[in-house]
Design an enzyme around this catalytic site. Sequence first.
Site, PDB file in Angstrom:
ATOM      1  CG  HIS A  27      -1.882   0.997   1.436  1.00  7.17           C
ATOM      2  ND1 HIS A  27      -1.593   2.297   1.798  1.00  7.17           N
ATOM      3  CD2 HIS A  27      -3.236   0.937   1.297  1.00  7.17           C
ATOM      4  CE1 HIS A  27      -2.721   2.990   1.880  1.00  7.17           C
ATOM      5  NE2 HIS A  27      -3.739   2.194   1.570  1.00  7.17           N
ATOM      6  CG  ASP A  33       0.743  -2.361   6.226  1.00  3.82           C
ATOM      7  OD1 ASP A  33      -0.193  -2.486   7.026  1.00  3.82           O
ATOM      8  OD2 ASP A  33       0.697  -1.658   5.201  1.00  3.82           O
ATOM      9  CD  GLN A  47      -6.770  -4.452   4.289  1.00  4.00           C
ATOM     10  OE1 GLN A  47      -7.732  -5.099   4.707  1.00  4.00           O
ATOM     11  NE2 GLN A  47      -6.908  -3.236   3.795  1.00  4.00           N
ATOM     12  CE  LYS A  68      -7.109  -0.197   6.263  1.00  4.81           C
ATOM     13  NZ  LYS A  68      -7.856   0.443   5.198  1.00  4.81           N
ATOM     14  CB  CYS A  70      -3.699   3.369  -1.453  1.00  2.00           C
ATOM     15  SG  CYS A  70      -4.807   4.730  -1.115  1.00  2.00           S
TER      16      CYS A  70
HETATM   17  C1  PLP Z   1      -2.251  -2.748   3.693  1.00  2.00           C
HETATM   18  C2  PLP Z   1      -2.565  -1.355   4.153  1.00  2.00           C
HETATM   19  N1  PLP Z   1      -1.599  -0.620   4.707  1.00  2.00           N
HETATM   20  C3  PLP Z   1      -1.833   0.630   5.133  1.00  2.00           C
HETATM   21  C4  PLP Z   1      -3.068   1.217   5.020  1.00  2.00           C
HETATM   22  C5  PLP Z   1      -3.274   2.618   5.504  1.00  2.00           C
HETATM   23  O1  PLP Z   1      -4.150   2.648   6.564  1.00  2.00           O
HETATM   24  P1  PLP Z   1      -4.706   4.044   7.127  1.00  2.00           P
HETATM   25  O2  PLP Z   1      -5.170   4.822   5.941  1.00  2.00           O
HETATM   26  O3  PLP Z   1      -5.784   3.623   8.011  1.00  2.00           O
HETATM   27  O4  PLP Z   1      -3.581   4.722   7.799  1.00  2.00           O
HETATM   28  C6  PLP Z   1      -4.111   0.492   4.432  1.00  2.00           C
HETATM   29  C7  PLP Z   1      -5.453   1.094   4.228  1.00  2.00           C
HETATM   30  O5  PLP Z   1      -6.149   0.817   3.288  1.00  2.00           O
HETATM   31  C8  PLP Z   1      -3.846  -0.827   3.982  1.00  2.00           C
HETATM   32  O6  PLP Z   1      -4.814  -1.573   3.411  1.00  2.00           O
END
Ligand code: PLP
Length: 430
Positions: free
Chosen positions: A142, A219, A222, A245, A384
Amino acid sequence: MTDETSRTDSQAAAVEKMAPLDPELWRPDFPILSTVLHEKYPLVYLDNAATTQRPRQVIDSLVDVYETKYANVHRGIHWLSEQSTDLYEEAREKVRGFINARTTQEIIFTRGTTEGINLVARSWGDEQLGAGDEILLTEMEHHANIVPWQQLAKRTGAIIRWLPITEDGHLALDALESLLNSRTKLVAVTEISNVLGTINPVAQIIDSAHARGIPVLLDAAQSAPHRGLDVQRLGADFVVFGGHKMLGPTGIGVLYGRRELLETMPPFIGGGGMIRRVRKDGFETADLPDKFEAGTPPIVEAIGLGAAIDYLTKVGLSAIHDYEQMLVSRAHEVLAAVGDVQIIGPEPKDKVGIVSFTIPGIHAHDIAQILDRYGIAVRAGHHCAMPLHKQLGLTATTRASFYFYNTLIEVDKLGAALMETKKIFRRGSS
Ligand SMILES: Cc1ncc(COP(=O)(O)O)c(C=O)c1O
Protein backbone atom coordinates in the site's frame (compact mmCIF):
# COMPACT_ATOMS: atom_id res chain seq x y z
CA MET A 1 -32.79 -7.73 -10.68
CA THR A 2 -32.88 -11.47 -11.28
CA ASP A 3 -30.38 -13.81 -9.69
CA GLU A 4 -28.85 -15.80 -12.53
CA THR A 5 -26.21 -17.40 -10.34
CA SER A 6 -26.87 -20.99 -9.51
CA ARG A 7 -28.71 -21.01 -6.18
CA THR A 8 -31.62 -19.45 -4.36
CA ASP A 9 -31.52 -17.30 -1.24
CA SER A 10 -32.99 -20.11 0.84
CA GLN A 11 -30.30 -22.52 -0.36
CA ALA A 12 -27.65 -19.94 0.54
CA ALA A 13 -29.26 -19.44 3.95
CA ALA A 14 -29.22 -23.21 4.52
CA VAL A 15 -25.48 -23.37 3.76
CA GLU A 16 -24.94 -20.45 6.09
CA LYS A 17 -26.48 -22.41 8.99
CA MET A 18 -23.54 -24.82 8.76
CA ALA A 19 -20.99 -22.02 8.65
CA PRO A 20 -18.25 -21.48 11.25
CA LEU A 21 -20.06 -18.31 12.26
CA ASP A 22 -23.64 -17.08 11.93
CA PRO A 23 -23.57 -13.47 10.66
CA GLU A 24 -27.23 -13.03 11.62
CA LEU A 25 -26.21 -13.25 15.28
CA TRP A 26 -23.97 -10.21 14.89
CA ARG A 27 -25.67 -8.07 12.23
CA PRO A 28 -28.30 -6.56 14.58
CA ASP A 29 -25.42 -4.94 16.50
CA PHE A 30 -24.51 -2.86 13.43
CA PRO A 31 -27.12 -0.10 12.98
CA ILE A 32 -25.80 0.98 9.58
CA LEU A 33 -26.36 -2.47 8.07
CA SER A 34 -30.12 -1.92 8.13
CA THR A 35 -29.81 1.01 5.72
CA VAL A 36 -32.06 0.76 2.65
CA LEU A 37 -30.81 2.47 -0.48
CA HIS A 38 -32.78 3.91 -3.37
CA GLU A 39 -35.93 3.08 -1.39
CA LYS A 40 -35.71 -0.66 -2.02
CA TYR A 41 -32.20 -2.15 -1.85
CA PRO A 42 -30.81 -3.17 1.55
CA LEU A 43 -27.24 -1.93 1.84
CA VAL A 44 -24.71 -4.61 0.88
CA TYR A 45 -21.50 -3.27 2.36
CA LEU A 46 -18.53 -4.87 0.59
CA ASP A 47 -15.91 -2.18 1.19
CA ASN A 48 -14.47 -3.57 4.40
CA ALA A 49 -10.84 -3.44 3.31
CA ALA A 50 -11.23 0.37 3.15
CA THR A 51 -12.96 0.58 6.51
CA THR A 52 -15.36 -1.60 8.49
CA GLN A 53 -18.60 -0.61 10.17
CA ARG A 54 -19.01 -0.29 13.94
CA PRO A 55 -21.25 -2.26 16.30
CA ARG A 56 -23.51 -0.48 18.80
CA GLN A 57 -21.15 -1.57 21.61
CA VAL A 58 -18.27 0.47 20.14
CA ILE A 59 -20.50 3.48 19.40
CA ASP A 60 -21.90 3.30 22.94
CA SER A 61 -18.41 3.18 24.44
CA LEU A 62 -17.61 6.52 22.75
CA VAL A 63 -20.84 8.14 23.89
CA ASP A 64 -20.37 6.81 27.42
CA VAL A 65 -16.89 8.31 27.76
CA TYR A 66 -17.98 11.69 26.40
CA GLU A 67 -21.07 11.72 28.61
CA THR A 68 -19.62 10.46 31.87
CA LYS A 69 -15.84 9.95 31.98
CA TYR A 70 -14.19 12.48 29.70
CA ALA A 71 -11.19 14.61 30.71
CA ASN A 72 -7.61 14.89 29.50
CA VAL A 73 -5.34 11.98 30.41
CA HIS A 74 -2.16 11.88 32.52
CA ARG A 75 -2.55 15.54 33.41
CA GLY A 76 -5.09 16.15 36.12
CA ILE A 77 -5.24 14.80 39.62
CA HIS A 78 -9.00 15.23 39.65
CA TRP A 79 -11.44 12.32 39.64
CA LEU A 80 -12.58 12.70 36.04
CA SER A 81 -9.04 12.75 34.72
CA GLU A 82 -8.30 9.58 36.68
CA GLN A 83 -11.35 7.91 35.10
CA SER A 84 -10.31 8.74 31.54
CA THR A 85 -6.64 7.91 32.22
CA ASP A 86 -7.63 4.52 33.62
CA LEU A 87 -9.83 3.77 30.59
CA TYR A 88 -7.11 4.93 28.17
CA GLU A 89 -4.50 2.71 29.83
CA GLU A 90 -6.98 -0.19 30.03
CA ALA A 91 -7.35 0.13 26.25
CA ARG A 92 -3.57 -0.11 25.89
CA GLU A 93 -3.64 -3.30 27.96
CA LYS A 94 -6.41 -4.70 25.71
CA VAL A 95 -4.25 -4.02 22.65
CA ARG A 96 -1.27 -5.66 24.36
CA GLY A 97 -3.33 -8.77 25.03
CA PHE A 98 -4.81 -8.76 21.51
CA ILE A 99 -1.39 -8.90 19.86
CA ASN A 100 0.40 -10.72 22.71
CA ALA A 101 3.08 -8.08 23.29
CA ARG A 102 5.28 -8.53 26.35
CA THR A 103 4.47 -5.18 27.91
CA THR A 104 2.27 -2.12 27.38
CA GLN A 105 5.49 -0.11 26.95
CA GLU A 106 5.65 -1.67 23.50
CA ILE A 107 2.20 -0.33 22.52
CA ILE A 108 2.23 3.18 21.06
CA PHE A 109 -1.10 4.75 20.17
CA THR A 110 -0.92 6.52 16.81
CA ARG A 111 -3.56 8.06 14.57
CA GLY A 112 -3.48 5.09 12.19
CA THR A 113 -1.36 2.66 10.22
CA THR A 114 0.04 5.43 8.06
CA GLU A 115 1.24 7.46 11.04
CA GLY A 116 2.86 4.36 12.59
CA ILE A 117 4.97 3.76 9.49
CA ASN A 118 5.92 7.43 9.27
CA LEU A 119 6.93 7.34 12.94
CA VAL A 120 9.32 4.45 12.31
CA ALA A 121 10.69 5.98 9.09
CA ARG A 122 11.39 9.33 10.80
CA SER A 123 12.50 8.23 14.22
CA TRP A 124 14.27 4.92 13.55
CA GLY A 125 15.06 5.46 9.85
CA ASP A 126 16.68 8.87 10.11
CA GLU A 127 19.06 7.56 12.78
CA GLN A 128 19.85 4.20 11.24
CA LEU A 129 20.07 4.72 7.49
CA GLY A 130 22.70 6.43 5.38
CA ALA A 131 23.61 6.77 1.71
CA GLY A 132 23.72 3.42 -0.08
CA ASP A 133 21.80 1.54 2.63
CA GLU A 134 18.87 -0.49 1.36
CA ILE A 135 15.21 -0.89 2.35
CA LEU A 136 13.44 -3.94 0.96
CA LEU A 137 9.75 -3.50 0.10
CA THR A 138 7.46 -5.71 -1.96
CA GLU A 139 5.57 -4.91 -5.13
CA MET A 140 2.26 -5.40 -3.36
CA GLU A 141 2.61 -2.66 -0.74
CA HIS A 142 0.00 0.00 0.00
CA HIS A 143 1.26 3.56 -0.59
CA ALA A 144 1.42 3.95 3.21
CA ASN A 145 4.27 1.42 3.19
CA ILE A 146 6.02 2.95 0.19
CA VAL A 147 5.95 6.74 0.37
CA PRO A 148 7.45 7.17 3.89
CA TRP A 149 10.40 5.01 2.75
CA GLN A 150 10.76 7.01 -0.46
CA GLN A 151 10.83 10.17 1.64
CA LEU A 152 13.43 8.56 3.93
CA ALA A 153 15.49 7.51 0.89
CA LYS A 154 15.40 11.10 -0.34
CA ARG A 155 16.58 12.43 3.02
CA THR A 156 19.36 9.88 3.51
CA GLY A 157 20.44 8.64 0.09
CA ALA A 158 19.18 5.14 0.90
CA ILE A 159 17.96 2.86 -1.91
CA ILE A 160 14.66 0.99 -2.18
CA ARG A 161 14.65 -2.58 -3.49
CA TRP A 162 11.51 -4.49 -4.45
CA LEU A 163 10.61 -8.12 -3.85
CA PRO A 164 8.63 -9.04 -6.99
CA ILE A 165 5.26 -10.74 -7.20
CA THR A 166 4.39 -13.81 -9.25
CA GLU A 167 1.69 -13.89 -11.90
CA ASP A 168 -0.76 -15.54 -9.50
CA GLY A 169 -0.36 -12.79 -6.90
CA HIS A 170 2.11 -14.32 -4.45
CA LEU A 171 5.45 -12.89 -3.37
CA ALA A 172 8.34 -14.33 -5.42
CA LEU A 173 10.08 -15.71 -2.35
CA ASP A 174 12.88 -17.34 -4.31
CA ALA A 175 14.17 -13.82 -5.03
CA LEU A 176 14.30 -12.94 -1.32
CA GLU A 177 17.73 -14.35 -0.45
CA SER A 178 19.45 -12.55 -3.32
CA LEU A 179 17.82 -9.24 -2.37
CA LEU A 180 18.95 -9.37 1.25
CA ASN A 181 22.56 -8.30 1.70
CA SER A 182 24.90 -6.48 4.06
CA ARG A 183 23.49 -3.09 2.96
CA THR A 184 19.86 -4.06 3.74
CA LYS A 185 18.82 -2.16 6.87
CA LEU A 186 15.08 -2.92 6.93
CA VAL A 187 12.45 -5.16 5.38
CA ALA A 188 8.98 -3.56 5.34
CA VAL A 189 6.23 -5.91 4.17
CA THR A 190 2.47 -6.21 4.32
CA GLU A 191 1.10 -9.36 5.92
CA ILE A 192 -1.95 -9.26 3.65
CA SER A 193 -2.31 -7.39 0.36
CA ASN A 194 -5.20 -4.92 0.38
CA VAL A 195 -5.75 -5.59 -3.35
CA LEU A 196 -4.94 -9.27 -3.88
CA GLY A 197 -5.93 -10.50 -0.43
CA THR A 198 -2.80 -12.68 -0.47
CA ILE A 199 -1.67 -13.91 2.94
CA ASN A 200 2.09 -13.53 2.82
CA PRO A 201 4.47 -15.97 4.54
CA VAL A 202 5.76 -13.26 6.85
CA ALA A 203 7.19 -15.66 9.43
CA GLN A 204 9.53 -17.02 6.76
CA ILE A 205 10.48 -13.50 5.62
CA ILE A 206 11.17 -12.43 9.21
CA ASP A 207 13.35 -15.53 9.78
CA SER A 208 15.38 -14.83 6.63
CA ALA A 209 15.84 -11.16 7.55
CA HIS A 210 16.71 -11.93 11.17
CA ALA A 211 19.27 -14.52 10.09
CA ARG A 212 21.16 -11.51 8.69
CA GLY A 213 20.38 -9.22 11.63
CA ILE A 214 17.90 -7.16 9.59
CA PRO A 215 14.80 -5.83 11.39
CA VAL A 216 11.33 -6.21 9.87
CA LEU A 217 8.33 -3.88 9.89
CA LEU A 218 5.02 -5.63 9.35
CA ASP A 219 2.06 -3.74 7.91
CA ALA A 220 -0.80 -5.53 9.64
CA ALA A 221 -3.57 -3.13 8.51
CA GLN A 222 -5.38 -5.99 6.72
CA SER A 223 -4.33 -8.88 8.94
CA ALA A 224 -5.07 -7.65 12.47
CA PRO A 225 -8.83 -7.40 11.74
CA HIS A 226 -9.13 -10.77 10.00
CA ARG A 227 -6.56 -13.12 11.52
CA GLY A 228 -5.32 -11.39 14.66
CA LEU A 229 -1.66 -11.16 15.57
CA ASP A 230 0.88 -12.73 17.88
CA VAL A 231 3.89 -10.44 17.81
CA GLN A 232 5.99 -12.67 20.05
CA ARG A 233 5.40 -15.72 17.89
CA LEU A 234 6.10 -13.76 14.71
CA GLY A 235 9.11 -11.98 16.17
CA ALA A 236 8.53 -8.85 14.06
CA ASP A 237 10.37 -5.76 15.21
CA PHE A 238 7.68 -3.22 14.32
CA VAL A 239 4.00 -3.94 13.62
CA VAL A 240 1.44 -1.31 12.58
CA PHE A 241 -2.33 -1.39 12.23
CA GLY A 242 -5.34 0.90 12.57
CA GLY A 243 -8.61 0.83 14.48
CA HIS A 244 -11.08 1.73 11.74
CA LYS A 245 -10.56 -1.49 9.76
CA MET A 246 -11.35 -3.59 12.85
CA LEU A 247 -14.65 -2.12 14.08
CA GLY A 248 -12.93 0.71 15.97
CA PRO A 249 -13.07 4.48 15.52
CA THR A 250 -11.11 6.43 12.93
CA GLY A 251 -8.08 8.41 14.08
CA ILE A 252 -6.61 5.62 16.22
CA GLY A 253 -3.89 3.14 15.36
CA VAL A 254 -1.18 1.10 16.99
CA LEU A 255 2.55 0.87 16.57
CA TYR A 256 4.03 -2.15 18.29
CA GLY A 257 7.79 -1.94 18.60
CA ARG A 258 10.22 -4.24 20.37
CA ARG A 259 11.13 -2.40 23.56
CA GLU A 260 14.87 -2.60 22.91
CA LEU A 261 14.36 -0.77 19.61
CA LEU A 262 11.85 1.80 20.88
CA GLU A 263 14.16 2.68 23.76
CA THR A 264 16.96 3.68 21.39
CA MET A 265 14.70 5.77 19.15
CA PRO A 266 14.28 9.55 19.45
CA PRO A 267 10.75 11.00 19.74
CA PHE A 268 8.83 11.51 16.51
CA ILE A 269 6.81 14.60 17.48
CA GLY A 270 7.77 16.99 20.28
CA GLY A 271 5.43 18.67 22.77
CA GLY A 272 3.60 18.05 26.00
CA GLY A 273 3.22 14.54 27.37
CA MET A 274 6.43 13.14 25.84
CA ILE A 275 8.85 14.85 28.22
CA ARG A 276 10.17 14.20 31.70
CA ARG A 277 11.61 17.72 32.06
CA VAL A 278 11.96 20.84 29.90
CA ARG A 279 14.54 23.58 30.44
CA LYS A 280 15.31 26.62 28.34
CA ASP A 281 18.29 24.80 26.86
CA GLY A 282 16.68 21.43 26.17
CA PHE A 283 14.47 18.59 27.34
CA GLU A 284 14.57 15.02 28.61
CA THR A 285 12.16 12.52 27.11
CA ALA A 286 9.60 10.55 29.09
CA ASP A 287 9.72 6.75 29.34
CA LEU A 288 7.91 4.44 26.93
CA PRO A 289 5.23 4.59 25.69
CA ASP A 290 4.71 8.32 26.53
CA LYS A 291 7.88 9.29 24.61
CA PHE A 292 5.98 8.72 21.36
CA GLU A 293 2.63 10.20 22.39
CA ALA A 294 3.11 13.96 22.28
CA GLY A 295 0.14 16.24 22.81
CA THR A 296 -3.37 15.21 23.77
CA PRO A 297 -3.72 11.69 22.34
CA PRO A 298 -6.85 10.26 20.69
CA ILE A 299 -8.25 9.35 24.12
CA VAL A 300 -11.81 8.40 23.27
CA GLU A 301 -10.75 6.71 20.04
CA ALA A 302 -8.30 4.49 21.96
CA ILE A 303 -11.05 3.54 24.42
CA GLY A 304 -13.30 2.76 21.43
CA LEU A 305 -10.57 0.56 19.99
CA GLY A 306 -10.53 -1.31 23.30
CA ALA A 307 -14.30 -1.87 22.94
CA ALA A 308 -13.74 -3.11 19.36
CA ILE A 309 -11.15 -5.60 20.61
CA ASP A 310 -13.61 -6.85 23.24
CA TYR A 311 -16.20 -7.35 20.50
CA LEU A 312 -13.82 -9.09 18.09
CA THR A 313 -12.64 -11.38 20.86
CA LYS A 314 -16.27 -12.35 21.50
CA VAL A 315 -16.82 -13.18 17.82
CA GLY A 316 -13.47 -15.02 17.66
CA LEU A 317 -10.68 -14.32 15.19
CA SER A 318 -10.35 -17.90 14.05
CA ALA A 319 -14.12 -18.15 13.36
CA ILE A 320 -13.88 -14.86 11.45
CA HIS A 321 -11.06 -16.20 9.31
CA ASP A 322 -12.83 -19.51 8.61
CA TYR A 323 -16.10 -17.79 7.76
CA GLU A 324 -14.39 -15.31 5.42
CA GLN A 325 -12.87 -18.30 3.65
CA MET A 326 -16.43 -19.45 2.91
CA LEU A 327 -17.45 -16.02 1.68
CA VAL A 328 -14.44 -15.61 -0.57
CA SER A 329 -14.74 -19.13 -1.99
CA ARG A 330 -18.36 -18.39 -2.81
CA ALA A 331 -17.35 -15.06 -4.34
CA HIS A 332 -14.91 -16.85 -6.67
CA GLU A 333 -17.68 -19.28 -7.73
CA VAL A 334 -20.19 -16.49 -8.28
CA LEU A 335 -17.78 -14.36 -10.30
CA ALA A 336 -16.84 -17.36 -12.43
CA ALA A 337 -20.55 -17.92 -13.12
CA VAL A 338 -20.96 -14.29 -14.21
CA GLY A 339 -18.36 -14.89 -16.94
CA ASP A 340 -15.74 -12.53 -18.40
CA VAL A 341 -14.61 -11.62 -14.89
CA GLN A 342 -10.88 -11.72 -14.29
CA ILE A 343 -9.99 -12.12 -10.64
CA ILE A 344 -6.65 -10.58 -9.67
CA GLY A 345 -4.81 -12.58 -7.04
CA PRO A 346 -4.52 -16.10 -5.69
CA GLU A 347 -7.02 -18.87 -5.02
CA PRO A 348 -9.32 -18.48 -1.98
CA LYS A 349 -7.26 -20.82 0.21
CA ASP A 350 -4.30 -18.41 0.05
CA LYS A 351 -6.15 -15.22 0.85
CA VAL A 352 -8.62 -13.37 3.06
CA GLY A 353 -12.00 -11.97 2.07
CA ILE A 354 -10.80 -9.64 -0.65
CA VAL A 355 -11.66 -10.11 -4.32
CA SER A 356 -10.34 -7.60 -6.87
CA PHE A 357 -11.39 -8.09 -10.45
CA THR A 358 -11.73 -6.59 -13.89
CA ILE A 359 -14.33 -7.09 -16.61
CA PRO A 360 -12.79 -6.40 -20.02
CA GLY A 361 -14.47 -3.46 -21.74
CA ILE A 362 -16.09 -2.07 -18.57
CA HIS A 363 -14.19 0.44 -16.45
CA ALA A 364 -13.88 -0.32 -12.74
CA HIS A 365 -15.61 2.96 -11.83
CA ASP A 366 -18.58 2.12 -14.07
CA ILE A 367 -18.89 -1.29 -12.43
CA ALA A 368 -18.86 0.27 -8.97
CA GLN A 369 -21.42 2.87 -10.00
CA ILE A 370 -23.84 0.29 -11.36
CA LEU A 371 -23.40 -1.91 -8.28
CA ASP A 372 -24.22 1.15 -6.19
CA ARG A 373 -27.59 1.38 -7.97
CA TYR A 374 -28.38 -2.01 -6.37
CA GLY A 375 -27.20 -0.85 -2.94
CA ILE A 376 -23.86 -2.68 -3.22
CA ALA A 377 -20.85 -0.73 -1.94
CA VAL A 378 -17.50 -1.76 -3.46
CA ARG A 379 -14.31 0.16 -4.13
CA ALA A 380 -12.91 0.95 -7.58
CA GLY A 381 -9.53 2.38 -8.53
CA HIS A 382 -5.92 1.63 -7.64
CA HIS A 383 -6.68 1.13 -3.92
CA CYS A 384 -3.55 3.08 -2.94
CA ALA A 385 -1.39 0.47 -4.65
CA MET A 386 -0.34 2.05 -7.95
CA PRO A 387 2.99 0.19 -8.29
CA LEU A 388 1.12 -3.11 -7.89
CA HIS A 389 -1.46 -2.17 -10.54
CA LYS A 390 1.32 -1.04 -12.89
CA GLN A 391 3.09 -4.36 -12.37
CA LEU A 392 -0.15 -6.15 -13.29
CA GLY A 393 -0.59 -3.96 -16.37
CA LEU A 394 -3.78 -2.41 -14.98
CA THR A 395 -4.84 1.08 -14.01
CA ALA A 396 -7.85 0.14 -11.90
CA THR A 397 -9.71 -2.82 -10.43
CA THR A 398 -13.04 -3.27 -8.67
CA ARG A 399 -12.67 -4.66 -5.16
CA ALA A 400 -15.25 -6.44 -3.04
CA SER A 401 -14.05 -7.04 0.49
CA PHE A 402 -15.88 -8.95 3.20
CA TYR A 403 -16.18 -9.10 6.96
CA PHE A 404 -17.91 -11.50 9.31
CA TYR A 405 -21.23 -9.60 9.12
CA ASN A 406 -21.53 -10.20 5.38
CA THR A 407 -23.72 -13.06 4.24
CA LEU A 408 -23.58 -15.61 1.45
CA ILE A 409 -26.79 -14.05 0.14
CA GLU A 410 -24.96 -10.75 -0.21
CA VAL A 411 -22.20 -12.45 -2.19
CA ASP A 412 -24.85 -13.87 -4.49
CA LYS A 413 -26.37 -10.40 -4.88
CA LEU A 414 -22.98 -9.17 -6.03
CA GLY A 415 -22.99 -11.86 -8.72
CA ALA A 416 -26.53 -11.00 -9.85
CA ALA A 417 -25.73 -7.27 -10.02
CA LEU A 418 -22.60 -7.99 -12.07
CA MET A 419 -24.76 -9.95 -14.53
CA GLU A 420 -26.94 -6.85 -14.85
CA THR A 421 -23.86 -4.68 -15.31
CA LYS A 422 -22.70 -6.83 -18.20
CA LYS A 423 -26.18 -6.68 -19.78
CA ILE A 424 -26.32 -2.89 -19.47
CA PHE A 425 -22.96 -2.54 -21.18
CA ARG A 426 -23.79 -5.07 -23.89
CA ARG A 427 -26.99 -3.15 -24.61
CA GLY A 428 -24.98 0.10 -24.67
CA SER A 429 -22.41 -1.22 -27.11
CA SER A 430 -24.82 -3.00 -29.54
C1 PLP B 1 -2.25 -2.75 3.69
C2 PLP B 1 -2.57 -1.36 4.15
N1 PLP B 1 -1.60 -0.62 4.71
C3 PLP B 1 -1.83 0.63 5.13
C4 PLP B 1 -3.07 1.22 5.02
C5 PLP B 1 -3.27 2.62 5.50
O1 PLP B 1 -4.15 2.65 6.56
P1 PLP B 1 -4.71 4.04 7.13
O2 PLP B 1 -5.17 4.82 5.94
O3 PLP B 1 -5.78 3.62 8.01
O4 PLP B 1 -3.58 4.72 7.80
C6 PLP B 1 -4.11 0.49 4.43
C7 PLP B 1 -5.45 1.09 4.23
O5 PLP B 1 -6.15 0.82 3.29
C8 PLP B 1 -3.85 -0.83 3.98
O6 PLP B 1 -4.81 -1.57 3.41
